[in-house]
Design a protein around this motif. Structure first.
Motif, short mmCIF file in Angstrom:
data_model
loop_
_atom_site.label_atom_id
_atom_site.label_comp_id
_atom_site.label_asym_id
_atom_site.label_seq_id
_atom_site.Cartn_x
_atom_site.Cartn_y
_atom_site.Cartn_z
N TYR A 189 0.48 -1.15 -0.01
CA TYR A 189 -0.10 -0.29 -0.45
C TYR A 189 1.00 1.28 -0.23
CZ TYR A 189 -3.31 -3.20 1.18
OH TYR A 189 -4.66 -4.44 0.97
N ALA A 190 0.76 2.76 -0.94
CA ALA A 190 0.95 3.72 -0.56
C ALA A 190 1.56 4.22 -0.34
CB ALA A 190 0.84 4.47 -2.23
N ALA A 191 0.18 3.70 1.03
CA ALA A 191 -0.51 5.63 1.87
C ALA A 191 -1.48 5.21 2.69
CB ALA A 191 -0.90 7.14 1.83
N SER A 192 -1.89 5.61 3.81
CA SER A 192 -2.85 5.39 4.92
C SER A 192 -3.21 6.39 5.49
CB SER A 192 -2.32 4.38 6.20
OG SER A 192 -1.16 4.57 6.69
N THR A 193 -4.14 6.48 6.47
CA THR A 193 -4.98 7.85 6.83
C THR A 193 -5.63 6.80 7.94
OG1 THR A 193 -6.65 9.69 7.36
CG2 THR A 193 -6.87 7.89 5.83
#
Length: 188
Positions: A23-27
């Motif tokens: 995965y490239a990003a998270s929040t």
């Protein structure tokens, strides 16, 4: 056998770790749980001023104005009822009020200016929330029961002389302030 288990565990951990890195990003966002417990009842009580008496007046004079309790029978006094406490509970909530002092049966002892107990009183209630009720002495063995309205309900009545002896009734008042204290407690 042990070697196979360790290798299997390492392979699983590697696969899990590898899948997370794809995965490239998270929040993130906040979540949780919430619930409400019914509103609490509140109670206020204060010292009630029952008027002015003259030097030489007696406990019998007080009884004539505030009332007298003898063998569970009350003789009403001539004064108007005073607010002894105020209860505020949510509508429909059953409550029970105690007003207990350190005197016999939880009565409130009245002390003269030298702190000598002269006589005992009971909180004697005849109105709750402006509505007349069957008069009730509020002691350790007799409580006041009510139901909340969602509004403050004044608890009105008197501090009646409790089971006075003839000697107490004839006791004369001297100059100064006479006081008595109790503790009001509400349960719901």
């Amino acid at each position: 056998m042990m070697k196979k288990i360790v290798l299997a565990a390492l392979a699983s951990a590697t696969a899990l770790g590898a899948s997370g890195s794809a995965y490239a990003a998270s929040t993130t966002a906040a979540g949780g749980v919430q619930f409400t417990v019914g509103t609490a009842c509140t109670l206020t009580a204060s010292v009630v001023d029952v008027g002015t008496y003259n030097v030489g007046d007696t406990v019998s004079t007080y009884a004539a104005r505030q009332g007298k309790w003898v063998a569970a029978t009350v003789t009403a006094g001539t004064d108007s009822a005073k607010t002894l406490a105020s209860v505020n509970c949510p509508s429909g909530t059953a409550w029970r009020l105690y007003m207990v002092g350190s005197g016999p049966n939880g009565g409130t002892p009245v002390k003269d200016p030298s702190s000598t107990t002269v006589f005992n009183t009971y909180a004697y209630v005849n109105k709750v929330g402006g509505t007349a009720i069957t008069p009730t002495a509020v002691t350790t063995s007799s409580v006041l029961n009510g139901t909340g309205t969602g509004q403050a309900q004044n608890v009105d009545g008197f501090y009646v002389v409790a089971d006075p002896s003839n000697t107490q009734l004839s006791s004369s008042f001297s100059a100064g302030t006479y006081t008595g204290s109790n503790t009001a407690t509400i349960y719901w």
